[in-house]
Design an enzyme around this catalytic site. Structure first.
Site, PDB file in Angstrom:
ATOM      1  N   ASP A 174       8.159  -1.058  70.247  1.00  0.00           N
ATOM      2  CA  ASP A 174       7.820  -0.595  71.596  1.00  0.00           C
ATOM      3  C   ASP A 174       7.156   0.777  71.609  1.00  0.00           C
ATOM      4  O   ASP A 174       7.109   1.435  72.648  1.00  0.00           O
ATOM      5  CB  ASP A 174       9.087  -0.544  72.472  1.00  0.00           C
ATOM      6  CG  ASP A 174       9.218  -1.773  73.363  1.00  0.00           C
ATOM      7  OD1 ASP A 174       8.206  -2.484  73.539  1.00  0.00           O
ATOM      8  OD2 ASP A 174      10.310  -2.018  73.884  1.00  0.00           O
ATOM      9  N   LYS A 180       4.930   1.960  74.468  1.00  0.00           N
ATOM     10  CA  LYS A 180       5.439   2.340  75.786  1.00  0.00           C
ATOM     11  C   LYS A 180       5.417   3.847  76.005  1.00  0.00           C
ATOM     12  O   LYS A 180       5.590   4.308  77.135  1.00  0.00           O
ATOM     13  CB  LYS A 180       6.853   1.803  75.983  1.00  0.00           C
ATOM     14  CG  LYS A 180       6.890   0.318  76.287  1.00  0.00           C
ATOM     15  CD  LYS A 180       8.282  -0.153  76.649  1.00  0.00           C
ATOM     16  CE  LYS A 180       8.275  -1.626  77.044  1.00  0.00           C
ATOM     17  NZ  LYS A 180       9.641  -2.108  77.367  1.00  0.00           N
ATOM     18  N   HIS A 185       4.429  -8.811  69.846  1.00  0.00           N
ATOM     19  CA  HIS A 185       5.809  -9.110  70.253  1.00  0.00           C
ATOM     20  C   HIS A 185       5.924  -9.691  71.664  1.00  0.00           C
ATOM     21  O   HIS A 185       6.998 -10.133  72.052  1.00  0.00           O
ATOM     22  CB  HIS A 185       6.724  -7.890  70.079  1.00  0.00           C
ATOM     23  CG  HIS A 185       6.534  -6.788  71.063  1.00  0.00           C
ATOM     24  ND1 HIS A 185       5.544  -5.837  70.953  1.00  0.00           N
ATOM     25  CD2 HIS A 185       7.228  -6.450  72.181  1.00  0.00           C
ATOM     26  CE1 HIS A 185       5.632  -4.981  71.945  1.00  0.00           C
ATOM     27  NE2 HIS A 185       6.649  -5.336  72.712  1.00  0.00           N
TER      28      HIS A 185
END
Length: 359
Positions: free
Chosen positions: A206, A209, A258
């Site tokens: 992630d 982000k 993902h």
């Protein structure tokens, strides 16, 4: 008894209505607020003021000296001062530049009162910087150990400067899915470098982000089409951040893939089946499990048993059916969440270390 000093916030915003809105919201929250229409007047205040400034909130699109220029100057003079940037437009490069230059966070307009006070309160909590420093050291140590063959200390710093490590829930989520990925990887017969690569990929999936505005990540209601388009940029951003490091090539692929689905309905590329890298297909199963068993702003955490039923129903659509079959054999007893379900104690090593070994 001496009255406790109110935290002082310096607001820089050139639009009068927005400037007054920010002042009103933060004053109502109990902060001592000083407002300025431009960067130069704000810098003059910082240089002359005898009172302590605890946080700066600045628009990026200021006339003359921009908010990014202001950020760079402030960080040279007061490197520990948290600076939160505001922008009416979202540009990936702008967000990444801001965060790499030391911005504490990034908000996209319009920002409501709850979102604004939430992020300001978070960065003014006494333990925030301590926890961030502890998280940085723990994750840096893990990356150094696992990437020792091809990552220099400078490169490690570049990775973690990019990831930011400022959003608690993102850190906690990455810790949990890394532990689950290791457990699942072992069940699939992975070992050695394959297992370490999978763990790194899960920890860093992630990373993109970091360039998504905080108020979109924390939004409790449904995203608007514009907000969803911004949110869906994070896999490609993650790939671009990680692909410059050969040791993190697999992590880069997982970061990009993902959110792909086995049937081709995912994003950002809409690839399907074996076009999706194996590590990403493995990760998708554990990520789905964690998403279901974690609390969300709109619902409570669900049981392990319910999560397994939903994963079984997603086989062939979102998830690789052959991997789902193996995952279901692990059983509920061994799938009890191998990490904290709320704010972690960063004074201990990552739980994932206990599964793989190491200090």
């Amino acid at each position: 008894m001496e009255k406790e000093r109110a935290n002082s916030v310096l607001v820089v915003e050139d639009e009068p209505p927005m400037r007054e809105y920010l002042r009103e919201v933060l004053t109502r929250e109990g902060y001592e607020v000083s407002v300025f229409p431009g960067a130069l007047s704000a810098l003059a205040c910082l240089s002359k003021s005898e009172k302590q400034i605890d946080l700066m909130l600045t628009d990026i699109g200021l006339p003359g000296t921009s908010g990014l220029d202001l950020l760079q100057t402030v960080k040279m003079v007061s490197p520990e001062l948290p600076v939160i940037l505001l922008s009416g437009l979202y540009e990936v490069e702008l967000a990444l530049t801001a965060l790499k230059n030391g911005a504490a966070d990034y908000l996209v307009k319009p920002v409501n009162a709850i979102e604004l006070t939430g992020v300001v309160n978070n960065h003014l909590r006494p333990d925030t910087q301590r926890k961030q420093a502890e998280a940085h050291e723990i994750l840096k140590s893990l990356l150094v150990k696992n990437g020792r063959h091809s990552l220099t200390s400078k490169q490690v710093e570049q990775v973690f400067s990019a990831v930011g490590l400022k959003r608690s829930e993102t850190r906690v989520h990455c810790e949990r899915v890394a532990a689950l990925a290791v457990l699942f990887g072992q069940e699939l017969g992975l070992f050695g470098e394959q297992l370490l690569d999978l763990k790194l990929a899960a920890l860093l999936h992630d990373i993109g982000k970091v360039a998504v505005p905080h108020n979109l990540l924390e939004k409790k209601g449904p995203l608007t089409p514009r907000e969803r388009r911004i949110m869906e940029l994070h896999p490609q951003i993650g790939f671009e951040l990680l692909s410059g490091f050969p040791r993190l090539a697999r992590a880069a692929e997982v970061a990009r893939a993902h959110h792909e689905s086995f049937d081709g309905s995912g994003y950002p590329r809409g690839i399907r089946g074996e076009q999706i890298p194996m590590a990403a297909r493995i990760f998708s199963v554990v990520d789905t499990f964690d998403a279901i068993t974690s609390a969300r702003p709109y619902r409570a955490a669900q049981s392990v048993e319910l999560a397994l039923k939903e994963i079984e129903s997603a086989a062939g659509e979102q998830l690789d059916p052959s991997l789902v079959e193996v995952f279901l054999k692990i059983g509920p007893g061994r799938l009890l969440r191998p990490g904290p379900s709320s704010e972690p104690s960063w004074t201990s090593r990552l739980k994932v270390e206990k599964l793989v070994g190491g200090p």
